[in-house]
Design a protein around this motif. Structure first.
Motif, PDB file in Angstrom:
ATOM      1  N   ARG A   1      -2.900  -0.634   7.073  1.00 44.81           N
ATOM      2  CA  ARG A   1      -1.634  -1.342   7.282  1.00 44.81           C
ATOM      3  C   ARG A   1      -0.780  -1.349   6.010  1.00 44.81           C
ATOM      4  O   ARG A   1       0.450  -1.279   6.078  1.00 44.81           O
ATOM      5  CB  ARG A   1      -1.911  -2.768   7.760  1.00 44.81           C
ATOM      6  CG  ARG A   1      -2.315  -2.834   9.239  1.00 44.81           C
ATOM      7  CD  ARG A   1      -2.613  -4.253   9.678  1.00 44.81           C
ATOM      8  NE  ARG A   1      -2.764  -4.323  11.126  1.00 44.81           N
ATOM      9  CZ  ARG A   1      -1.792  -4.658  11.982  1.00 44.81           C
ATOM     10  NH1 ARG A   1      -0.582  -4.941  11.523  1.00 44.81           N
ATOM     11  NH2 ARG A   1      -2.019  -4.706  13.281  1.00 44.81           N
TER      12      ARG A   1
ATOM     13  N   SER B   1       3.664  -8.039  -2.844  1.00 50.89           N
ATOM     14  CA  SER B   1       4.544  -8.121  -1.669  1.00 50.89           C
ATOM     15  C   SER B   1       5.468  -9.331  -1.733  1.00 50.89           C
ATOM     16  O   SER B   1       5.866  -9.873  -0.703  1.00 50.89           O
ATOM     17  CB  SER B   1       3.700  -8.185  -0.390  1.00 50.89           C
ATOM     18  OG  SER B   1       2.864  -9.331  -0.411  1.00 50.89           O
TER      19      SER B   1
ATOM     20  N   GLN C   1      -3.340 -14.077   5.197  1.00 51.40           N
ATOM     21  CA  GLN C   1      -2.512 -15.157   4.685  1.00 51.40           C
ATOM     22  C   GLN C   1      -3.245 -15.939   3.598  1.00 51.40           C
ATOM     23  O   GLN C   1      -2.663 -16.302   2.569  1.00 51.40           O
ATOM     24  CB  GLN C   1      -2.106 -16.100   5.828  1.00 51.40           C
ATOM     25  CG  GLN C   1      -1.182 -17.226   5.409  1.00 51.40           C
ATOM     26  CD  GLN C   1       0.148 -16.731   4.854  1.00 51.40           C
ATOM     27  OE1 GLN C   1       0.611 -15.643   5.210  1.00 51.40           O
ATOM     28  NE2 GLN C   1       0.749 -17.520   3.966  1.00 51.40           N
TER      29      GLN C   1
ATOM     30  N   ASP D   1       2.829  -1.994   7.338  1.00 48.61           N
ATOM     31  CA  ASP D   1       2.760  -2.749   8.593  1.00 48.61           C
ATOM     32  C   ASP D   1       2.108  -4.110   8.362  1.00 48.61           C
ATOM     33  O   ASP D   1       1.173  -4.498   9.051  1.00 48.61           O
ATOM     34  CB  ASP D   1       1.959  -1.923   9.613  1.00 48.61           C
ATOM     35  CG  ASP D   1       2.062  -2.483  11.024  1.00 48.61           C
ATOM     36  OD1 ASP D   1       2.926  -3.352  11.247  1.00 48.61           O
ATOM     37  OD2 ASP D   1       1.273  -2.049  11.881  1.00 48.61           O
ATOM     38  N   LEU D   2       2.596  -4.823   7.331  1.00 46.08           N
ATOM     39  CA  LEU D   2       2.093  -6.160   7.040  1.00 46.08           C
ATOM     40  C   LEU D   2       3.266  -7.122   6.905  1.00 46.08           C
ATOM     41  O   LEU D   2       4.360  -6.725   6.479  1.00 46.08           O
ATOM     42  CB  LEU D   2       1.293  -6.157   5.728  1.00 46.08           C
ATOM     43  CG  LEU D   2      -0.104  -5.527   5.772  1.00 46.08           C
ATOM     44  CD1 LEU D   2      -0.664  -5.400   4.369  1.00 46.08           C
ATOM     45  CD2 LEU D   2      -1.042  -6.357   6.648  1.00 46.08           C
ATOM     46  N   PRO D   3       3.059  -8.376   7.272  1.00 44.65           N
ATOM     47  CA  PRO D   3       4.159  -9.345   7.171  1.00 44.65           C
ATOM     48  C   PRO D   3       4.509  -9.647   5.710  1.00 44.65           C
ATOM     49  O   PRO D   3       3.685  -9.504   4.826  1.00 44.65           O
ATOM     50  CB  PRO D   3       3.592 -10.584   7.871  1.00 44.65           C
ATOM     51  CG  PRO D   3       2.110 -10.448   7.768  1.00 44.65           C
ATOM     52  CD  PRO D   3       1.836  -8.972   7.838  1.00 44.65           C
TER      53      PRO D   3
ATOM     54  N   PRO E   1      -4.931 -11.606  10.550  1.00 41.28           N
ATOM     55  CA  PRO E   1      -3.740 -12.275  10.006  1.00 41.28           C
ATOM     56  C   PRO E   1      -4.060 -13.528   9.195  1.00 41.28           C
ATOM     57  O   PRO E   1      -3.481 -13.745   8.123  1.00 41.28           O
ATOM     58  CB  PRO E   1      -2.917 -12.598  11.254  1.00 41.28           C
ATOM     59  CG  PRO E   1      -3.350 -11.586  12.258  1.00 41.28           C
ATOM     60  CD  PRO E   1      -4.802 -11.351  11.998  1.00 41.28           C
TER      61      PRO E   1
END
Length: 646
Positions: free
Chosen positions: A639, A502, A611, A644-646, A607
């Protein structure tokens, strides 16, 4: 003869005479002829006249190539021919015994019969330029309506000696038949040496022979006519010097080769040898476990039956049964180190690491001629030692050829405009891939340019995969091979389809390749993961790894362990100084953090945890096989799938 027997015999004769019917007797069973094999090639060494195919041993030479008789490099005393293209066309071939002609059945072939043709090839270097579709193949041909005959798989276009063969049936209505040896290069495209040509009326290849082959324990060899100008005959004959163990081993070898006639005759010398009979049955693909269990129950003096049963249990993944049988086999013959390695493998599967190391170390004490430091390899990791040992022995035996192949390809790099390409592969195409694979592809492309989506439909546009391997390898092994072919040719990055990335890879790959020529996540030393790889196109490490893997599949062609690809890497590290030096220069990143996301992929998304996982690695290995019941809508995996992930 008793009085009663005489009486009944006389009565039978009188009855036959009275009725006028002739007396019948049961004929004795026919005596099976001693098995022979004829090599129909009159001159397998190509010593005969060139371009005079109607003479014994003559060779038709196509107009687009030259052909000279020569001694074969690396084979003292062996003659063959050296073929070179002479024009702009690559349709270059020779035809021993003659080419197509009306009514001509070359090399003594007959319509309706099945044959196997085999020949050896030596290449000083890979052929270059545009090669013909039939390059480096045996091509049988015939005139029989619309019938066509399939050519052999091609020899590897690599330095070294190669053996190819093809089995075919001449159609019953054929009016002519021939065999041509296709080099397939134009002028300036290289040289091909052909030698040890054979044509036998068998359904499988046989060991090469001609009339000059020295007799051995099991065969005699002779010319059927003039030496080097007539077919040759191999006849089965068991020498008085052959021990029962040697006869049994030869019978098993012939059973693997499909030589049923020879096996039947050899069995006559093994009457009452239940173990040999069972081993032959196994080689023929027949059920033999019950017979082996009977031998074990009867005492199995040297543990051989227990060893065979233990190997069967390993193949069937019955680890507990394998451990019990192999432990018994080792106890009865501890000096047979292959038994110890098999037992260590069973302990590996049972996760009994200390026991595995103990029995492997004991076996090593009897395995004293290894071309590498066996105890050091065992100390590095106890798992799969037997497979790693076998690979190491093979690679050491062929290391000169592997090095030459790698060096020649390094000296002739591919011209490409690719700049650190990223390769990802799904055999059936990504449109039919599971949701997690499609999500991984989308994430990779969102952050990285130059992603090449490969499938079986477009692989051939990138690399030339040997056709026999495309047909023979399962998808996992094919994928192992494909990643090496791509990175050796283009350099760049291989990302497995279930790898989640990502962020941009370029900064990480530039850093990883700043000092060394290749990168792989690793555990310790040369123990690597191969799901994410990167390399420069001038990496000696990748070139050697590729050459070694291809040669293994060419000469051995067997999967001795699921981690074969990894084991080849490790054993090259032990055997080759330059490989080891390049790996020492490569950047090390432990393989455990990239697996952290896989460990929590079904758990509820957090979250902060995500991270932390992202900061631990720039690529994350996931799984695409899982029960649907495991997936929950607020899990990490859910997700990832819905993006749907940052």
């Amino acid at each position: 003869m008793t009085t009663a027997t005489t009486l009944w015999t006389r009565l039978a004769r009188l009855r036959a005479a009275a009725t006028g019917r002739p007396r019948t007797t049961t004929p004795p069973p026919p005596v099976e002829a001693v098995p022979t094999v004829i090599n129909l090639v009159a001159d397998p060494g190509f010593r005969g006249p060139l371009d005079r195919p109607f003479e014994a041993g003559g060779v038709h030479v196509h107009a687009h190539n030259s052909c000279e008789i020569t001694e074969i490099p690396g084979r003292p005393g062996v003659t063959g021919v050296r073929v070179e293209g002479t024009g702009r066309t690559n349709d270059t071939f020779i035809a021993p015994g003659g080419y197509q002609a009306p009514g001509a059945m070359r090399l003594g072939m007959r319509a309706g019969s099945t044959y196997t043709a085999s020949v050896s090839i030596f290449l000083l270097a890979p052929l270059t330029g545009a090669l013909h579709a039939t390059a480096l193949r045996l091509v049988p041909g015939c005139v029989a309506g619309r019938h066509t005959l399939e050519p052999s798989p091609p020899a590897r276009n690599e330095y070294g000696h190669h053996r190819i063969s093809v089995t075919f049936t001449v159609p019953a209505e054929a009016t002519s038949a021939w065999i041509s040896l296709h080099s397939g290069m134009a002028r300036g495209g290289g040289l091909v040496h052909w030698y040890d040509f054979a044509l036998t009326e068998t359904a499988a290849p046989v060991d090469h022979f001609d009339g000059a082959t020295p007799d051995d324990l099991f065969h005699t060899y002779e010319w059927t006519g003039e030496p080097n100008a007539s077919p040759s005959r191999r006849t089965l004959r068991v020498s008085g010097d052959a021990t029962p163990a040697a006869i049994a081993a030869e019978a098993v070898r012939q059973a693997w080769a499909g030589a049923a006639g020879e096996v039947r005759h050899l069995r006559r010398h093994l009457a009452g040898d239940r173990l040999a009979t069972a081993r032959i049955a196994l080689a023929e693909g027949q059920e033999a476990a019950e017979a082996l269990r009977g031998i074990v129950a009867a005492g199995d003096p040297d543990g051989s039956a227990a060893y065979e049963l233990g190997r069967l249990a390993l193949a069937e993944r019955d680890w507990e049964t394998a451990e019990k049988l192999l432990r018994e086999a080792v106890a009865k013959q501890p000096e047979a180190y292959e038994r110890g390695y098999a037992l260590a493998s069973a302990y590996d599967r049972l996760k009994r690491r200390e026991d595995s190391k103990r029995v492997a170390a004991a076996a090593l004490e009897h395995d004293t001629k290894l071309p590498f430091d066996g105890p050091a390899v065992l100390d590095l990791d106890v798992r799969f030692f037997g497979a790693r040992r076998d690979l190491g022995v093979f690679l050491a035996e062929h290391l000169d050829q592997i090095r030459t192949q790698a060096s020649q390809r390094l000296a002739a790099p591919t011209s490409s405009t690719f700049d650190q390409p990223i390769f990802i592969y799904w055999a059936q195409g990504f449109a039919s891939a599971p949701p997690v694979v499609q999500a991984c592809l989308a994430a990779l492309k969102a952050h990285n340019p130059g992603v090449h989506e490969l499938s079986d439909a477009n692989v051939s546009a990138y690399v030339d995969v040997p056709s026999d391997l495309r047909d023979r390898l399962d998808r996992a092994r094919f994928s192992d091979l494909l990643r090496m072919l791509l990175l050796e040719k283009f350099g760049g990055v291989w990302v497995e389809a279930s790898c989640y990335v990502s962020e941009p890879l370029r900064p990480h790959i530039d850093a990883a390749l700043a000092q060394g020529g290749a990168f792989a996540f690793n555990y310790t030393g040369p123990f690597i993961s191969n799901w994410f790889l990167a390399a420069r196109p001038d990496s000696y490490l990748l070139h050697l790894w590729r050459a070694a893997a291809l040669l293994w599949w060419e000469l051995r062609g067997e999967l001795i362990d699921d981690f074969l690809h990894h084991h080849i890497f490790e054993m090259l590290h032990h055997l080759d100084d330059r490989f080891r030096t390049e790996w020492a220069q490569c950047r090390r990143i432990n393989a455990k953090p990239p697996h952290a996301l896989q460990g929590v992929m079904f758990e509820p998304y957090e979250p902060d945890m995500f991270q932390t996982i992202r900061e631990g690695a720039f690529a994350h290995k996931l799984r695409y096989r899982y029960p649907d019941s495991q997936l929950r809508s607020e899990s990490y995996l859910a997700r990832i799938i819905r993006g749907d992930l940052p």
